[in-house]
Design a protein around this motif. Structure first.
Motif, PDB file in Angstrom:
ATOM      1  N   THR A   1       0.848  -1.185   0.000  1.00 49.53           N
ATOM      2  CA  THR A   1       0.000   0.000   0.000  1.00 49.53           C
ATOM      3  C   THR A   1       0.891   1.245   0.000  1.00 49.53           C
ATOM      4  N   ASN A   2       0.282   2.413  -0.149  1.00 50.92           N
ATOM      5  CA  ASN A   2       1.049   3.655  -0.279  1.00 50.92           C
ATOM      6  C   ASN A   2       1.975   3.886   0.915  1.00 50.92           C
ATOM      7  N   LYS A   3       3.222   4.287   0.602  1.00 48.53           N
ATOM      8  CA  LYS A   3       4.192   4.595   1.646  1.00 48.53           C
ATOM      9  C   LYS A   3       4.257   6.084   1.971  1.00 48.53           C
ATOM     10  N   SER A   4       3.725   6.928   1.058  1.00 47.31           N
ATOM     11  CA  SER A   4       3.747   8.376   1.294  1.00 47.31           C
ATOM     12  C   SER A   4       2.448   9.002   0.784  1.00 47.31           C
ATOM     13  N   LYS A   5       2.221  10.230   1.187  1.00 46.25           N
ATOM     14  CA  LYS A   5       0.996  10.931   0.826  1.00 46.25           C
ATOM     15  C   LYS A   5       1.127  11.639  -0.514  1.00 46.25           C
ATOM     16  N   ASP A   6      -0.021  11.964  -1.108  1.00 44.97           N
ATOM     17  CA  ASP A   6      -0.118  12.767  -2.333  1.00 44.97           C
ATOM     18  C   ASP A   6       0.508  12.098  -3.549  1.00 44.97           C
ATOM     19  N   LEU A   7       0.474  10.760  -3.608  1.00 43.00           N
ATOM     20  CA  LEU A   7       0.956  10.056  -4.785  1.00 43.00           C
ATOM     21  C   LEU A   7      -0.051  10.178  -5.926  1.00 43.00           C
ATOM     22  N   ARG A   8       0.458  10.278  -7.136  1.00 41.78           N
ATOM     23  CA  ARG A   8      -0.416  10.350  -8.312  1.00 41.78           C
ATOM     24  C   ARG A   8      -1.204   9.055  -8.461  1.00 41.78           C
ATOM     25  N   TYR A   9      -0.546   7.925  -8.215  1.00 42.98           N
ATOM     26  CA  TYR A   9      -1.217   6.621  -8.234  1.00 42.98           C
ATOM     27  C   TYR A   9      -1.311   6.145  -6.787  1.00 42.98           C
ATOM     28  N   ASN A  10      -2.478   6.255  -6.207  1.00 46.78           N
ATOM     29  CA  ASN A  10      -2.635   6.022  -4.772  1.00 46.78           C
ATOM     30  C   ASN A  10      -3.262   4.672  -4.443  1.00 46.78           C
ATOM     31  N   TYR A  11      -3.121   3.712  -5.351  1.00 49.71           N
ATOM     32  CA  TYR A  11      -3.668   2.375  -5.092  1.00 49.71           C
ATOM     33  C   TYR A  11      -2.563   1.364  -4.822  1.00 49.71           C
ATOM     34  N   GLY A  12      -1.436   1.845  -4.329  1.00 41.63           N
ATOM     35  CA  GLY A  12      -0.355   0.948  -3.975  1.00 41.63           C
ATOM     36  C   GLY A  12       0.631   0.734  -5.107  1.00 41.63           C
ATOM     37  N   HIS A  13       1.618  -0.084  -4.841  1.00 43.39           N
ATOM     38  CA  HIS A  13       2.699  -0.309  -5.799  1.00 43.39           C
ATOM     39  C   HIS A  13       2.943  -1.799  -5.971  1.00 43.39           C
ATOM     40  N   LYS A  14       3.233  -2.210  -7.210  1.00 41.68           N
ATOM     41  CA  LYS A  14       3.487  -3.611  -7.538  1.00 41.68           C
ATOM     42  C   LYS A  14       4.855  -3.736  -8.212  1.00 41.68           C
ATOM     43  N   TYR A  15       5.564  -4.791  -7.872  1.00 43.42           N
ATOM     44  CA  TYR A  15       6.822  -5.088  -8.551  1.00 43.42           C
ATOM     45  C   TYR A  15       7.135  -6.571  -8.431  1.00 43.42           C
ATOM     46  N   GLY A  16       8.132  -7.019  -9.180  1.00 40.23           N
ATOM     47  CA  GLY A  16       8.508  -8.424  -9.170  1.00 40.23           C
ATOM     48  C   GLY A  16       9.903  -8.623  -8.616  1.00 40.23           C
ATOM     49  N   ARG A  17      10.167  -9.854  -8.186  1.00 47.90           N
ATOM     50  CA  ARG A  17      11.492 -10.211  -7.657  1.00 47.90           C
ATOM     51  C   ARG A  17      11.953 -11.518  -8.281  1.00 47.90           C
ATOM     52  N   VAL A  18      13.188 -11.539  -8.782  1.00 43.92           N
ATOM     53  CA  VAL A  18      13.797 -12.740  -9.346  1.00 43.92           C
ATOM     54  C   VAL A  18      15.044 -13.054  -8.535  1.00 43.92           C
ATOM     55  N   SER A  19      15.197 -14.300  -8.108  1.00 45.35           N
ATOM     56  CA  SER A  19      16.356 -14.687  -7.302  1.00 45.35           C
ATOM     57  C   SER A  19      16.998 -15.948  -7.847  1.00 45.35           C
ATOM     58  N   ILE A  20      18.336 -15.959  -7.810  1.00 41.19           N
ATOM     59  CA  ILE A  20      19.127 -17.121  -8.228  1.00 41.19           C
ATOM     60  C   ILE A  20      20.225 -17.341  -7.189  1.00 41.19           C
ATOM     61  N   ASN A  21      20.311 -18.546  -6.652  1.00 36.67           N
ATOM     62  CA  ASN A  21      21.345 -18.896  -5.681  1.00 36.67           C
ATOM     63  C   ASN A  21      22.164 -20.071  -6.195  1.00 36.67           C
ATOM     64  N   TYR A  22      23.478 -20.033  -5.947  1.00 35.10           N
ATOM     65  CA  TYR A  22      24.362 -21.124  -6.377  1.00 35.10           C
ATOM     66  C   TYR A  22      25.146 -21.608  -5.161  1.00 35.10           C
ATOM     67  N   LEU A  23      25.126 -22.911  -4.935  1.00 33.59           N
ATOM     68  CA  LEU A  23      25.767 -23.518  -3.765  1.00 33.59           C
ATOM     69  C   LEU A  23      27.192 -23.945  -4.061  1.00 33.59           C
ATOM     70  N   LEU A  24      28.049 -23.784  -3.059  1.00 33.08           N
ATOM     71  CA  LEU A  24      29.455 -24.182  -3.134  1.00 33.08           C
ATOM     72  C   LEU A  24      29.772 -25.099  -1.955  1.00 33.08           C
ATOM     73  N   ARG A  25      30.774 -25.948  -2.118  1.00 32.97           N
ATOM     74  CA  ARG A  25      31.154 -26.837  -1.010  1.00 32.97           C
ATOM     75  C   ARG A  25      31.944 -26.087   0.055  1.00 32.97           C
TER      76      ARG A  25
END
Length: 316
Positions: free
Chosen positions: A292-316
């Motif tokens: 949901t909104n983190k600050s006031k007076d935003l032009r788009y006041n219905y919250g914010h959406k984004y994506g996250r991509v993660s890659i992990n590589y294991l080592l001995r």
């Protein structure tokens, strides 16, 4: 076709991991609103996180694992459009945050985790956020970002963060579990407290909190009784946050010369929906995140959406 590929990946991941132990891990995580929309480019628009984790010696009998984590991170924020010329239309400040961090993750045998982290870095033009956004826009052929002259001014960054997790519920078939998650951030960039839940639905039996990619606890050595296990699951993570201070919005109290600042909304609801799975030495993840909104007076006041991509590589 996409559904078939997804099922195939999950199937392969279930049979491609043997009883092995890996004590080190390198991870790359990237956040971007382009991962949920090809035209959205606003507010929290980019995050890049590089991490190296390894098991350290553990002499505490109550602790199953003690994991050390080093990270290099970058966060970027813009108004509703990065190409807004008129400073009066900046509904949130341009801001960049570059920092390194050192963390100790204590994984207890009674299925609890305590993570503590110190972050040191810089806020403002010294973070090179403007240059990074220009590079990203050149790759995608977007318009040149303007308005960075009005970004949050340079300031020293020091944050202390803590996270406490506790396993709450797991059904008999190990296909569903719930973990209680609590976070505290205190410092010159963010000061807030949040609480919520991490719920998993497994495509195969779920690993315990002490040995899962969900909580970055899947590292093992001769001191641990567990092994690397195949994992694939869907998860949901709703969190309620109470924010006291956010320098990327309000400007730093160490440098009060920022030309554009905004008023903070203290109570924010976040929800993260994602899928994680293993494949040989690799872990993969994708998440859709809404707040949901983190600050006031935003032009788009219905919250914010984004994506996250993660890659992990294991080592001995």
């Amino acid at each position: 076709m996409k559904k078939f590929i997804f099922i195939l990946v999950l199937f392969v991941s279930s049979f491609s991991i043997s009883q092995e132990k890996f004590s080190q891990e390198i991870s790359f995580v990237t956040d971007n609103d382009l991962y949920v929309s090809t035209f959205r480019d606003r507010y929290y628009t980019s995050g890049i996180f590089l991490a190296y984790r390894y098991l350290s010696n553990n002499k505490n009998k109550a602790i199953e694992k003690r994991i050390i984590e080093w990270k290099l991170n970058h966060e970027m924020y813009t108004p509703y459009k990065a190409v807004v010329n008129n400073v009066l239309k900046h509904d949130r400040p341009f801001a960049g945050y570059l920092y390194g961090s050192f963390g100790i993750n204590r994984v207890y045998k009674n299925k609890q985790i305590l993570n503590t982290t110190i972050q040191i870095g810089t806020l403002g033009s010294n973070s090179f956020a403007e240059e990074l956004q220009e590079f990203i826009h050149d790759i995608y052929g977007f318009e040149k970002a303007v308005g960075w002259d009005y970004q949050i001014k340079n300031a020293f960054a020091l944050n202390l963060n803590a996270e406490y997790l506790k396993a709450l519920i797991k059904n008999e078939t190990k296909s569903f579990d719930v973990t209680w998650v609590n976070q505290l951030n205190l410092g010159t960039i963010y000061t807030n407290i949040s609480s919520g839940f991490y719920a998993r639905i497994g495509f195969k039996p779920l690993q315990n909190l002490t040995n899962s990619i969900a909580f970055n606890t899947n590292l093992n050595n001769e001191q641990t009784s567990s092994f690397r296990k195949a994992e694939s699951f869907f998860y949901m993570k709703p969190m309620l946050r109470y924010a006291i201070y956010d320098a990327t919005l309000q400007g730093s109290f160490l440098n009060k010369n920022s030309l554009v600042t905004k008023e903070l909304i203290p109570i924010v609801f976040d929800v993260e929906l994602g899928v994680n799975f293993t494949l040989n030495r690799l872990n993969f993840g994708y998440a859709f995140i809404y707040n949901t909104n983190k600050s006031k007076d935003l032009r788009y006041n219905y919250g914010h959406k984004y994506g996250r991509v993660s890659i992990n590589y294991l080592l001995r």
